[in-house]
Design a protein around this motif. Structure first.
Motif, PDB file in Angstrom:
ATOM      1  N   MET A 244      -1.934  -2.431   1.700  1.00  0.00           N
ATOM      2  CA  MET A 244      -2.959  -1.809   0.874  1.00  0.00           C
ATOM      3  C   MET A 244      -4.324  -1.949   1.523  1.00  0.00           C
ATOM      4  N   LEU A 245      -5.145  -0.953   1.314  1.00  0.00           N
ATOM      5  CA  LEU A 245      -6.542  -0.991   1.722  1.00  0.00           C
ATOM      6  C   LEU A 245      -7.405  -1.099   0.471  1.00  0.00           C
ATOM      7  N   TRP A 246      -8.432  -1.973   0.512  1.00  0.00           N
ATOM      8  CA  TRP A 246      -9.233  -2.294  -0.672  1.00  0.00           C
ATOM      9  C   TRP A 246     -10.719  -2.089  -0.386  1.00  0.00           C
ATOM     10  N   SER A 247     -11.416  -1.701  -1.432  1.00  0.00           N
ATOM     11  CA  SER A 247     -12.878  -1.705  -1.379  1.00  0.00           C
ATOM     12  C   SER A 247     -13.353  -3.139  -1.550  1.00  0.00           C
ATOM     13  N   ILE A 248     -14.092  -3.642  -0.571  1.00  0.00           N
ATOM     14  CA  ILE A 248     -14.534  -5.029  -0.629  1.00  0.00           C
ATOM     15  C   ILE A 248     -15.488  -5.251  -1.793  1.00  0.00           C
ATOM     16  N   GLU A 249     -16.369  -4.292  -2.045  1.00  0.00           N
ATOM     17  CA  GLU A 249     -17.396  -4.474  -3.064  1.00  0.00           C
ATOM     18  C   GLU A 249     -16.860  -4.351  -4.484  1.00  0.00           C
ATOM     19  N   THR A 250     -15.879  -3.485  -4.716  1.00  0.00           N
ATOM     20  CA  THR A 250     -15.395  -3.250  -6.077  1.00  0.00           C
ATOM     21  C   THR A 250     -14.040  -3.869  -6.366  1.00  0.00           C
ATOM     22  N   GLY A 251     -13.272  -4.170  -5.334  1.00  0.00           N
ATOM     23  CA  GLY A 251     -11.930  -4.706  -5.544  1.00  0.00           C
ATOM     24  C   GLY A 251     -10.912  -3.643  -5.900  1.00  0.00           C
ATOM     25  N   LYS A 252     -11.254  -2.388  -5.734  1.00  0.00           N
ATOM     26  CA  LYS A 252     -10.351  -1.293  -6.076  1.00  0.00           C
ATOM     27  C   LYS A 252      -9.461  -0.943  -4.893  1.00  0.00           C
ATOM     28  N   CYS A 253      -8.181  -0.651  -5.178  1.00  0.00           N
ATOM     29  CA  CYS A 253      -7.263  -0.223  -4.126  1.00  0.00           C
ATOM     30  C   CYS A 253      -7.595   1.202  -3.722  1.00  0.00           C
ATOM     31  N   MET A 275      -7.200   3.653  12.401  1.00  0.00           N
ATOM     32  CA  MET A 275      -5.756   3.477  12.521  1.00  0.00           C
ATOM     33  C   MET A 275      -5.412   2.022  12.201  1.00  0.00           C
ATOM     34  N   ALA A 276      -4.253   1.838  11.601  1.00  0.00           N
ATOM     35  CA  ALA A 276      -3.776   0.499  11.254  1.00  0.00           C
ATOM     36  C   ALA A 276      -2.441   0.253  11.938  1.00  0.00           C
ATOM     37  N   LEU A 277      -2.198  -0.990  12.304  1.00  0.00           N
ATOM     38  CA  LEU A 277      -0.948  -1.420  12.926  1.00  0.00           C
ATOM     39  C   LEU A 277      -0.284  -2.437  12.002  1.00  0.00           C
ATOM     40  N   THR A 278       0.931  -2.165  11.581  1.00  0.00           N
ATOM     41  CA  THR A 278       1.654  -3.068  10.690  1.00  0.00           C
ATOM     42  C   THR A 278       2.992  -3.455  11.305  1.00  0.00           C
ATOM     43  N   ALA A 279       3.397  -4.691  11.069  1.00  0.00           N
ATOM     44  CA  ALA A 279       4.694  -5.200  11.526  1.00  0.00           C
ATOM     45  C   ALA A 279       5.533  -5.540  10.306  1.00  0.00           C
ATOM     46  N   HIS A 286       4.606  -0.172  12.880  1.00  0.00           N
ATOM     47  CA  HIS A 286       4.126   1.194  12.628  1.00  0.00           C
ATOM     48  C   HIS A 286       2.633   1.296  12.924  1.00  0.00           C
ATOM     49  N   ILE A 287       2.256   2.407  13.470  1.00  0.00           N
ATOM     50  CA  ILE A 287       0.848   2.777  13.618  1.00  0.00           C
ATOM     51  C   ILE A 287       0.610   3.981  12.710  1.00  0.00           C
ATOM     52  N   TRP A 288      -0.339   3.865  11.815  1.00  0.00           N
ATOM     53  CA  TRP A 288      -0.595   4.959  10.867  1.00  0.00           C
ATOM     54  C   TRP A 288      -2.098   5.137  10.670  1.00  0.00           C
ATOM     55  N   ARG A 289      -2.473   6.394  10.399  1.00  0.00           N
ATOM     56  CA  ARG A 289      -3.887   6.735  10.205  1.00  0.00           C
ATOM     57  C   ARG A 289      -4.231   6.681   8.725  1.00  0.00           C
ATOM     58  N   TYR A 290      -5.498   6.387   8.467  1.00  0.00           N
ATOM     59  CA  TYR A 290      -5.956   6.328   7.082  1.00  0.00           C
ATOM     60  C   TYR A 290      -7.303   7.026   6.967  1.00  0.00           C
TER      61      TYR A 290
END
Length: 557
Positions: A244-253, A275-279, A286-290
């Motif tokens: 998951m990617l989160w807003s640091i300031e609001t805590g929203k996903c 781009m994010a790299l996940t194992a 996986h490499i995926w764009r966001y």
């Protein structure tokens, strides 16, 4: 004494039984009570002597036959049963005993010769005197035990009971005293190392404030990371098969990645692109764009400042154990841009090499693989570890990789020369190396399940330049870029901060409504963020953003 009559077959048999049985009783009792110096046996022993006196008075193949006088004697004994025979006999003088013996001999109806009966009583009197000596000795022994208990009460050591022989007491007391002394030496021994300062109580009143909690995963969070480019967001990797990617300031996903078929064990962001790299446990990376859009910042809740050493514990059974519903309106990505396959086991970690054109993965198949991002081809397979890998990390400015393993070692791989890639093995730990990370300078910091963290100099890796000893296993650590502060997440739910020399700076607060409720798996610094500059995650299914007052922290050092 009891009065019994016995039917004997003949005089010869009676004489033989009387003499042999009497001496046998004396011998057996002497040996028994010499080995059993127990004051509680005194009353029982005297009663046993009474019985043996009766048995020694005559033998027959059948049962003894009681007369009318014997019944009366037995009833009299039951009436005086509450009075200890040992006390009466102990207080008797020799003259009183002789007179008592004569009275007993004259008053008993027995076919035994008077001389033999007198001899038996003399032998039993000797046994009685031995009991008296044992009784007095055990009283003295009890007083010694009580005195020793009073002496050791302040040290938390006591000896209960009074059935120890003097030799056993001295041995046990010496052993316990030695154990206590050794424990004190081990716990508080002095050392010339700078690391001893990590044990001292923190006097810092710097503020370590919990700013925000990021809640939405349905299982424990293994790893987290902060993007290096705008917009700055927080990424989490969870055992619930999502990232998951989160807003640091609001805590929203902001975004949920759902492309893996197993636990997501690691997440790292590309140094320049979105781009994010996940194992994952599905044996792939996986490499995926966001693409995300930050929401309007909300006012930060007023959380009272909490001292760093606040350590008020709370029950494990709290709200965090309830079923947490994930964000329903969060957009998701289900397809990876690139899938990296070649491992034969769980891919436990992955990271980008400097420049972002290559990635390295670490797996439970005991190998680390180097891939080309553009072609997805395997460039190098880094083998040599004897057991499963636990982590991998790349240097921020050089083509260096460090891999950690359950074989208690970590390895440094050098790819600066394209034609040669060298490797160095470091054996500084005694248990699983859970992570080893680079700093901006020339240092490597390694953490282990052996409850130590070691700081190494890349120019001389023969021995650590600092060792931090803790009270719990250490998980994935991180080091701040500017101030080089080490954040240690622990199995015991604590997060501690140290400097590079091993001095403890602070412990993040854990009170009734703050801090992690389960094992803390990972920490990540983000010094450029004004609201949260440290993030932690754990198996309580949440990530936490902290504000660490670093100037005050270092000033108190």
């Amino acid at each position: 004494m009891h009065v019994h009559t016995w039917r004997l077959p003949n005089a010869a048999t009676a004489r033989t039984a009387q003499s042999s049985y009497g001496f046998l009783c004396v011998k057996l009792l002497s040996e028994w009570f010499a080995c059993s110096p127990d004051p509680h046996l005194s009353a029982t022993a005297i009663s046993f002597l009474d019985c043996l006196t009766v048995v020694a008075s005559g033998l027959e193949g059948g049962m003894p036959v009681e007369s009318g006088s014997s019944v009366a004697a037995r009833q009299a004994k039951q009436k005086r049963k509450s009075h200890s025979l040992s006390i009466r006999r102990t207080n008797s003088t020799e003259q009183e005993r002789s007179g008592l013996q004569r009275d007993m001999l004259e008053g008993q109806d027995s076919k035994l010769p008077l001389s033999l009966r007198s001899n038996l009583l003399d032998l039993f009197s000797q046994i009685e005197r031995e009991f008296e000596n044992l009784y007095i000795e055990n009283l003295e022994l009890r007083r010694e035990i009580e005195t020793l208990n009073e002496r050791l009460a302040g040290e938390g050591q006591t000896f209960e009971g009074a059935d120890l022989a003097k030799g056993a007491l001295k041995t046990k007391a010496s052993h316990s005293t030695s154990q206590l002394s050794q424990k004190l030496k081990t716990t508080y021994k002095a050392s010339t190392s700078k690391i001893v300062s990590s044990f001292k109580a923190t006097t810092s009143r710097a503020v370590c404030q919990l700013v925000r909690e990021y809640v939405g995963h349905r299982d424990g969070i293994w790893d987290l990371s902060v993007t290096r480019t705008q917009p700055v967001v927080l990424g989490t990797a969870s055992a619930d098969h999502t990232a998951m990617l989160w807003s640091i300031e609001t805590g929203k996903c902001l975004l949920k990645y759902m492309g893996h078929q197993g636990s997501v064990n690691s997440i790292k962001f590309h140094p320049t692109e979105q781009m994010a790299l996940t194992a994952s446990g599905d044996q792939t990376a996986h490499i995926w764009r966001y693409m995300v859009q930050l929401p309007t910042p909300q006012p930060v809740a007023d959380i009272s400042q909490t001292p760093c050493d606040d350590d008020v514990d709370f029950s494990d059974k709290d709200e965090a154990d309830g079923e947490i519903e994930g964000p329903n309106d969060c957009p998701s990505v289900r397809v990876a841009t690139t899938t990296l396959r070649s491992h034969q086991g769980v891919v436990i970690a992955a990271d980008w090499l400097v420049g972002g054109k290559q990635v390295v993965t670490a797996s439970w198949d005991r190998a680390a693989n180097l891939y080309d991002v553009e072609t997805s081809e395997l460039v190098h397979s880094l083998t040599g570890h004897d057991q499963e890998l636990t982590h991998c990390c790349t240097h921020p400015t050089q083509r260096l990789v460090v891999t950690s393993s359950r074989d208690t070692t970590f390895r440094l791989w050098d790819f600066r020369d394209p034609s040669i890639h060298s490797v160095n093995v470091f054996q500084g730990h005694t248990d699983t190396v859970t992570s080893a990370v680079f700093t901006v300078g020339d240092n490597v910091v390694s953490g282990s399940d052996d409850r130590t963290v070691k700081v190494w100099d890349l120019k001389n890796m023969r021995s650590p330049i600092a060792t931090i000893r803790t009270d719990s296993a250490v998980n994935r650590i991180s080091v701040s870029v500017n101030q080089k502060i080490i954040a240690l997440p622990h199995d015991n739910r604590q997060v501690r901060l140290f400097d590079m020399s091993g001095v403890r700076l602070a412990r993040l607060p854990r009170s009734n409504r703050q801090g992690h409720r389960r094992m803390v798996c990972c920490s990540a610094w983000c010094e450029d963020n004004t609201s949260c500059n440290l993030f932690t995650c754990g198996f309580d299914r949440q990530a936490i953003g902290w504000n660490i007052n670093i100037p005050a922290l270092l000033q108190e050092k």
